[in-house]
Write a protein that holds these residues in place. Structure first.
Motif, PDB file in Angstrom:
ATOM      1  N   GLU A 229       2.051  14.170   3.767  1.00  9.31           N
ATOM      2  CA  GLU A 229       1.522  15.402   3.199  1.00  9.31           C
ATOM      3  C   GLU A 229       1.751  15.509   1.694  1.00  9.31           C
ATOM      4  OE1 GLU A 229       3.290  18.528   5.631  1.00  9.31           O
ATOM      5  OE2 GLU A 229       1.384  18.632   6.732  1.00  9.31           O
ATOM      6  N   LYS A 230       2.515  14.552   1.152  1.00  6.55           N
ATOM      7  CA  LYS A 230       2.822  14.605  -0.283  1.00  6.55           C
ATOM      8  C   LYS A 230       2.694  13.213  -0.902  1.00  6.55           C
ATOM      9  CE  LYS A 230       6.283  18.292   0.345  1.00  6.55           C
ATOM     10  NZ  LYS A 230       7.718  18.643   0.175  1.00  6.55           N
ATOM     11  N   GLU A 231       1.561  12.586  -0.700  1.00  2.42           N
ATOM     12  CA  GLU A 231       1.377  11.236  -1.230  1.00  2.42           C
ATOM     13  C   GLU A 231       1.516  11.234  -2.746  1.00  2.42           C
ATOM     14  OE1 GLU A 231      -2.135   9.283  -0.021  1.00  2.42           O
ATOM     15  OE2 GLU A 231      -1.442   8.919   2.024  1.00  2.42           O
ATOM     16  N   LEU A 232       2.361  10.328  -3.236  1.00  2.00           N
ATOM     17  CA  LEU A 232       2.539  10.185  -4.680  1.00  2.00           C
ATOM     18  C   LEU A 232       1.483   9.239  -5.230  1.00  2.00           C
ATOM     19  CD1 LEU A 232       6.427   9.782  -4.768  1.00  2.00           C
ATOM     20  CD2 LEU A 232       5.099  11.876  -5.014  1.00  2.00           C
ATOM     21  N   ARG A 233       1.355   9.195  -6.518  1.00  2.20           N
ATOM     22  CA  ARG A 233       0.481   8.235  -7.180  1.00  2.20           C
ATOM     23  C   ARG A 233       1.322   7.512  -8.223  1.00  2.20           C
ATOM     24  NH1 ARG A 233      -1.960   9.123  -3.411  1.00  2.20           N
ATOM     25  NH2 ARG A 233      -4.095   9.904  -3.138  1.00  2.20           N
TER      26      ARG A 233
ATOM     27  N   LEU B  90      12.230   3.056   0.656  1.00  4.36           N
ATOM     28  CA  LEU B  90      10.881   3.577   0.445  1.00  4.36           C
ATOM     29  C   LEU B  90      10.721   4.796   1.331  1.00  4.36           C
ATOM     30  CD1 LEU B  90       7.518   1.605   0.503  1.00  4.36           C
ATOM     31  CD2 LEU B  90       7.866   3.517   2.058  1.00  4.36           C
ATOM     32  N   LEU B  91      10.347   5.931   0.743  1.00  2.36           N
ATOM     33  CA  LEU B  91      10.181   7.174   1.489  1.00  2.36           C
ATOM     34  C   LEU B  91       8.758   7.689   1.295  1.00  2.36           C
ATOM     35  CD1 LEU B  91      11.278   9.489   3.195  1.00  2.36           C
ATOM     36  CD2 LEU B  91      12.182  10.529   1.106  1.00  2.36           C
ATOM     37  N   TYR B  92       8.013   7.726   2.404  1.00  5.26           N
ATOM     38  CA  TYR B  92       6.612   8.148   2.377  1.00  5.26           C
ATOM     39  C   TYR B  92       6.442   9.447   3.144  1.00  5.26           C
ATOM     40  CZ  TYR B  92       1.651   8.269   3.611  1.00  5.26           C
ATOM     41  OH  TYR B  92       0.354   8.659   3.794  1.00  5.26           O
TER      42      TYR B  92
ATOM     43  N   ASP C 188       0.835  -1.203   0.000  1.00  6.42           N
ATOM     44  CA  ASP C 188       0.000   0.000   0.000  1.00  6.42           C
ATOM     45  C   ASP C 188       0.872   1.256   0.000  1.00  6.42           C
ATOM     46  OD1 ASP C 188      -1.971   1.904   0.307  1.00  6.42           O
ATOM     47  OD2 ASP C 188      -3.027   0.833   1.889  1.00  6.42           O
ATOM     48  N   LEU C 189       1.886   1.259   0.848  1.00  7.42           N
ATOM     49  CA  LEU C 189       2.770   2.418   0.929  1.00  7.42           C
ATOM     50  C   LEU C 189       3.515   2.658  -0.378  1.00  7.42           C
ATOM     51  CD1 LEU C 189       4.298   1.980   4.497  1.00  7.42           C
ATOM     52  CD2 LEU C 189       3.090   4.008   3.681  1.00  7.42           C
ATOM     53  N   ALA C 190       3.896   1.571  -1.051  1.00  9.73           N
ATOM     54  CA  ALA C 190       4.732   1.711  -2.257  1.00  9.73           C
ATOM     55  C   ALA C 190       4.058   2.557  -3.327  1.00  9.73           C
ATOM     56  CB  ALA C 190       5.081   0.327  -2.810  1.00  9.73           C
ATOM     57  N   GLY C 191       2.737   2.454  -3.438  1.00 12.89           N
ATOM     58  CA  GLY C 191       2.027   3.235  -4.441  1.00 12.89           C
ATOM     59  C   GLY C 191       1.925   4.706  -4.111  1.00 12.89           C
ATOM     60  N   ARG C 192       2.359   5.083  -2.910  1.00 13.70           N
ATOM     61  CA  ARG C 192       2.263   6.482  -2.478  1.00 13.70           C
ATOM     62  C   ARG C 192       3.625   7.080  -2.143  1.00 13.70           C
ATOM     63  NH1 ARG C 192      -2.901   6.267   1.409  1.00 13.70           N
ATOM     64  NH2 ARG C 192      -3.787   4.276   0.801  1.00 13.70           N
ATOM     65  N   SER C 193       4.700   6.340  -2.440  1.00 14.06           N
ATOM     66  CA  SER C 193       6.021   6.699  -1.929  1.00 14.06           C
ATOM     67  C   SER C 193       7.057   6.816  -3.038  1.00 14.06           C
ATOM     68  CB  SER C 193       6.501   5.631  -0.930  1.00 14.06           C
ATOM     69  OG  SER C 193       5.594   5.451   0.124  1.00 14.06           O
ATOM     70  N   GLN C 194       8.158   7.444  -2.695  1.00  9.75           N
ATOM     71  CA  GLN C 194       9.339   7.420  -3.551  1.00  9.75           C
ATOM     72  C   GLN C 194      10.094   6.124  -3.281  1.00  9.75           C
ATOM     73  OE1 GLN C 194      13.513   9.527  -3.076  1.00  9.75           O
ATOM     74  NE2 GLN C 194      12.071  11.012  -3.940  1.00  9.75           N
ATOM     75  N   ILE C 195      10.460   5.420  -4.354  1.00  7.28           N
ATOM     76  CA  ILE C 195      11.249   4.197  -4.261  1.00  7.28           C
ATOM     77  C   ILE C 195      12.574   4.455  -4.977  1.00  7.28           C
ATOM     78  CG2 ILE C 195      11.350   1.730  -4.738  1.00  7.28           C
ATOM     79  CD1 ILE C 195       8.975   2.373  -3.003  1.00  7.28           C
ATOM     80  N   GLY C 196      13.667   4.038  -4.377  1.00  8.83           N
ATOM     81  CA  GLY C 196      14.956   4.236  -5.013  1.00  8.83           C
ATOM     82  C   GLY C 196      16.030   3.382  -4.375  1.00  8.83           C
ATOM     83  N   LEU C 197      17.251   3.594  -4.822  1.00 10.41           N
ATOM     84  CA  LEU C 197      18.417   2.891  -4.291  1.00 10.41           C
ATOM     85  C   LEU C 197      19.311   3.876  -3.551  1.00 10.41           C
ATOM     86  CD1 LEU C 197      19.562   0.685  -7.315  1.00 10.41           C
ATOM     87  CD2 LEU C 197      18.496  -0.145  -5.212  1.00 10.41           C
TER      88      LEU C 197
END
Length: 400
Positions: A366-370, A361-363, A35-44
């Protein structure tokens, strides 16, 4: 704004045939992270600087925003801070594992390193065993201190920083190929086997089908550390929640508050819910701005070479730690940012640490991504985001 890091030690891995070509992070059932992944920045992020040994010491310093090249003086000195040992400038600290060696009648040098943790021996049993070693081996220049589970400490007054091998790096290997070069340390390791192999506690462990803690193993030598204040650096009042002395020592050295959780033991069956609730209380009741929740279990399962248990540890982290924290913060109405990541990979097939970049994963509430995707190593690689210096990642957490 509240800030949380949830770190699954050694959680990153590589695809495995037994997991249908997936990594444990991909294979595990992680509804909260999904659930969080769809609203978060994912990176290395690269938490291990080039040329440095991959370990939880350097990696966790990076995650907390401390450049290991500037601040790292060895693993054991950080653990000494947690245990409460006031190191003198001339002191050398050495991690003292209680390990399992093969017990055939071969010479000590020919014994095989079977288990770096002696089946995750309890602190209570380990303290009795270390006391037996201390009575026979301690002298003016060498002092033993009890840590947690299999992880203990030797202070060598007037010693030298020696090149020593972590036992989890050489599981299944011949002990004699990795013994200390220093004659005294080598003799102490060998004598510890004579003391411990016949100890009643180890006889009981074997009768119960457990690995005996039959030898000391020295590694991680270093000098007294000097870390800058976390609060002065980042202007955040921080707390550490961890079962292991390394992380507790980093907290002591940086002036963070250590929060003790009953039943937190660094193993697969640690008190996950207790850690999560302690984090919630620290943020919402006790006025902390930042909490670092460290869970050791994925790393230990990687060292054990168990894909099944590593998957289980990740599922526990998702539902019994992250889920509780996320739910409480959502219901509180507080604005918050959450960073989930491992410190380094501990691939099951090699049973030790590697230096590959880790997925994060960075959530931000206040700035939920899509976005479409999941949180795992492959998604992180395909994101195109790489934080080359891992110690800069915390800036993304604090500054958004």
């Amino acid at each position: 704004m509240k800030y949380i890091i949830v770190l699954g030690d050694g959680m990153a891995d590589e695809p495995m045939e037994e997991l249908s070509g997936k990594t444990p992070l991909e294979y595990a059932r992680t509804p909260i992270l999904d659930d969080l992944a769809g609203r978060s920045q994912i990176g290395l992020a690269r938490t291990i600087p080039e040329g440095m040994q991959p370990g939880s010491d350097t990696a966790n310093l990076s995650v907390l925003g401390y450049n290991p090249r500037e601040y790292y003086t060895g693993r054991s000195p950080l653990e000494a801070l947690s245990i409460g040992v006031d190191m003198k400038p001339e002191d050398i600290a050495l991690r003292t594992n209680l390990i399992t060696l093969s017990e055939d009648k071969e010479a000590y040098e020919d014994k095989i390193i079977l288990d770096h943790s002696s089946d995750e021996i309890s602190t209570e049993d380990a303290a009795i065993l270390l006391e037996a070693v201390r009575r026979e081996l301690e002298e003016d220049s060498y002092h033993f201190y009890v840590g947690t589970s299999y992880r203990h400490l030797l202070i060598w007054s007037g010693g030298k920083v020696a090149e020593l091998t972590p036992p989890h790096d050489v599981l299944g290997k011949r002990a004699g190929d990795y013994l200390p070069g220093d004659e005294k340390l080598r003799a102490m390791q060998k004598k510890s086997y004579e003391i411990l192999s016949r100890h009643p506690i180890n006889q009981k462990r074997k009768a119960a089908g457990l690995h005996p803690a039959n030898s000391c193993w020295f590694w991680g030598a270093g000098t007294r550390p000097s870390l800058s204040s976390f609060e002065e650096t980042y202007h955040k009042r921080g707390a550490m929640i961890s079962a292991v002395d390394l992380l507790k020592g980093i907290a002591v050295g940086t002036g963070m508050t250590n929060i003790q959780v009953e039943g937190a033991n660094g193993g697969l069956h640690t008190n996950y819910e207790g850690k999560a609730q302690a984090a919630v209380n620290a943020l919402l009741k006790d006025g902390f701005d930042f909490v670092y929740v460290h869970v050791e279990a994925p790393d230990e399962m990687g060292h054990q070479g168990s894909a099944k248990k590593k998957v289980q540890s990740i599922e526990y982290l998702d539902q019994r730690v992250i889920g509780i924290i996320w739910k409480a913060l959502k219901e509180s109405g507080e604005a918050y940012r959450l960073l989930v990541l491992p410190d380094h990979p501990t691939p099951v097939h090699v049973r030790t640490h590697t230096s590959d970049p880790i997925p994060y994963l960075l959530y931000d509430s206040e700035k939920e991504l899509r976005r479409i995707g999941a949180y795992n190593e492959r998604e992180a690689r395909e994101s195109g985001i790489l934080v080359e210096h891992g110690y800069e990642l915390i800036g993304r957490l604090f500054e958004g």
